[in-house]
Design a protein around this motif. Structure first.
Motif, mmCIF file in Angstrom:
data_model
loop_
_atom_site.group_PDB
_atom_site.id
_atom_site.type_symbol
_atom_site.label_atom_id
_atom_site.label_comp_id
_atom_site.label_asym_id
_atom_site.label_seq_id
_atom_site.Cartn_x
_atom_site.Cartn_y
_atom_site.Cartn_z
ATOM 1 N N VAL A 88 34.803 -9.864 169.369
ATOM 2 C CA VAL A 88 35.215 -8.469 169.489
ATOM 3 C C VAL A 88 34.179 -7.697 170.295
ATOM 4 O O VAL A 88 32.972 -7.794 170.031
ATOM 5 N N VAL A 89 34.629 -6.931 171.269
ATOM 6 C CA VAL A 89 33.754 -6.041 172.037
ATOM 7 C C VAL A 89 34.014 -4.625 171.561
ATOM 8 O O VAL A 89 35.103 -4.078 171.748
ATOM 9 N N ASP A 90 33.021 -4.033 170.924
ATOM 10 C CA ASP A 90 33.149 -2.707 170.314
ATOM 11 C C ASP A 90 32.878 -1.631 171.366
ATOM 12 O O ASP A 90 31.795 -1.589 171.947
ATOM 13 N N PRO A 91 33.827 -0.722 171.617
ATOM 14 C CA PRO A 91 33.625 0.286 172.656
ATOM 15 C C PRO A 91 32.743 1.456 172.212
ATOM 16 O O PRO A 91 32.315 2.253 173.053
ATOM 17 N N ASP A 92 32.461 1.541 170.910
ATOM 18 C CA ASP A 92 31.807 2.734 170.379
ATOM 19 C C ASP A 92 30.420 2.504 169.791
ATOM 20 O O ASP A 92 29.631 3.446 169.703
ATOM 21 N N VAL A 93 30.116 1.274 169.371
ATOM 22 C CA VAL A 93 28.850 1.003 168.686
ATOM 23 C C VAL A 93 28.083 -0.056 169.467
ATOM 24 O O VAL A 93 28.668 -1.055 169.906
ATOM 25 N N PRO A 94 26.779 0.123 169.663
ATOM 26 C CA PRO A 94 26.032 -0.786 170.533
ATOM 27 C C PRO A 94 25.803 -2.163 169.916
ATOM 28 O O PRO A 94 25.894 -2.362 168.707
ATOM 29 N N THR A 95 25.463 -3.092 170.787
ATOM 30 C CA THR A 95 25.076 -4.440 170.376
ATOM 31 C C THR A 95 23.777 -4.387 169.582
ATOM 32 O O THR A 95 22.894 -3.568 169.850
ATOM 33 N N ALA A 96 23.652 -5.268 168.610
ATOM 34 C CA ALA A 96 22.396 -5.387 167.866
ATOM 35 C C ALA A 96 21.263 -5.805 168.801
ATOM 36 O O ALA A 96 21.493 -6.449 169.835
#
Length: 305
Positions: A88-96
């Protein structure tokens, strides 16, 4: 099945600094260290890369942000032969993001969790693998909450599972983790984690208790090798001597080796030996994936010892 292995969990860039002083130079002082590297991190991502390197048809399912760090992770996984179509690529929350500070035989790990806590079972599509491995239980509370029921469902479908909780940043070692362990086929903690989960200082007692709670318990012991509890007793293998450059991800490479042996039909002792070799050889370079071995390298290494 399309894949031998589906790995579920965390992926993030690791910024690895080695030669870090024990006392950090606070007060806006600058201090030079021996080396630095940006590598693929996250227990699940490292395990997936190690498994693919060993020849398993491997897929990864997790959550990254729609940012440079997320693209770095996905590209690194693809480059190592791991399928990431289920990520899943989250458009709103950054990568860890993780910074690893290595000094001597110890290290400190600092992680900004980013979108990791948002991953949940419903994010994972139909499983097209014969085995599912989950990493970093305590960093992903939504995934953790659904894990016992999901593992039970997979078992009913004939799909085997494994779990590596990794460390619990809260130090509580709770949150229903024993329910997840009870539903998994293979549990893969390191020695410190096994002791923390069972509230005992004795590694044999910890392995026995974990095996009683669930399926096969395999305890990683670093330079001391590995210990499994099976059929009512311990099975141990020694560690492989190594002069490590960086131990980041060694336990995840151990996981990959054990699963490669197990899924390839090897016996328990042979799988443990393969896993110990993978863990040791992975320490030859900085970061968790740069020195992960192939089966040919492991065979050559073992034949000289």
């Amino acid at each position: 099945m399309t894949f031998d292995l589906l790995v579920v969990g965390d992926a993030n860039p690791d910024i690895v600094l080695s030669g870090v002083p024990a006392e950090l130079p606070w007060g806006q002082r600058e201090r030079l260290v021996d080396a630095g590297a940006m590598t693929l991190g996250g227990s699940a991502a490292i395990t997936a890369c190690g498994a693919a390197r060993l020849g398993l048809r491997t897929a990864f399912a997790g959550r990254v942000g729609d940012d440079v760090a997320g693209r770095f992770c996905l590209d690194a996984l693809r480059d190592r032969g791991v399928d990431v179509t289920g990520c899943v690529v989250d458009p709103d929350v950054p990568t860890a993001m993780t910074v690893v500070l290595g000094g001597g035989q110890d290290r400190a790990i600092l992680t900004a969790a980013g979108c990791l806590p948002l991953l949940q079972v419903s994010d994972i599509g139909p499983v097209r693998a014969r085995h599912v491995h989950v990493s970093s239980y305590f960093l992903q509370p939504r995934l953790a909450a659904g894990l016992p029921a999901w593992f039970a469902k997979l078992r009913a479908e004939g799909i085997t599972t494994s779990l590596d909780t990794n460390d619990d940043p809260s130090g509580e070692w709770a949150g229903g983790v024993m329910d997840a362990i009870a539903q998994t086929d293979i549990f893969l903690p390191n020695e410190a984690e096994a002791r923390a989960l069972t509230r005992t200082d004795d590694v044999l007692a910890a392995a026995k208790a974990l095996a009683a709670a669930g399926g096969l318990a395999v305890v990683k012991r670093g330079a001391d090798g590995a210990l499994a509890w099976a059929d009512g007793g311990p099975v141990a293998v020694p560690g492989r001597p190594a002069d490590p450059v960086d131990t980041v991800g060694a336990g995840d490479s151990f996981n990959a080796g054990f699963l490669a042996g197990h899924l390839g039909g090897a016996g328990l002792t042979a799988s443990l030996r393969l896993a110990a070799a993978c863990g040791a050889l992975s320490t030859r370079a900085a970061g968790g994936t740069a020195a992960q071995p192939t089966m040919i390298e492991i065979g050559t290494d073992m034949s000289t010892r």
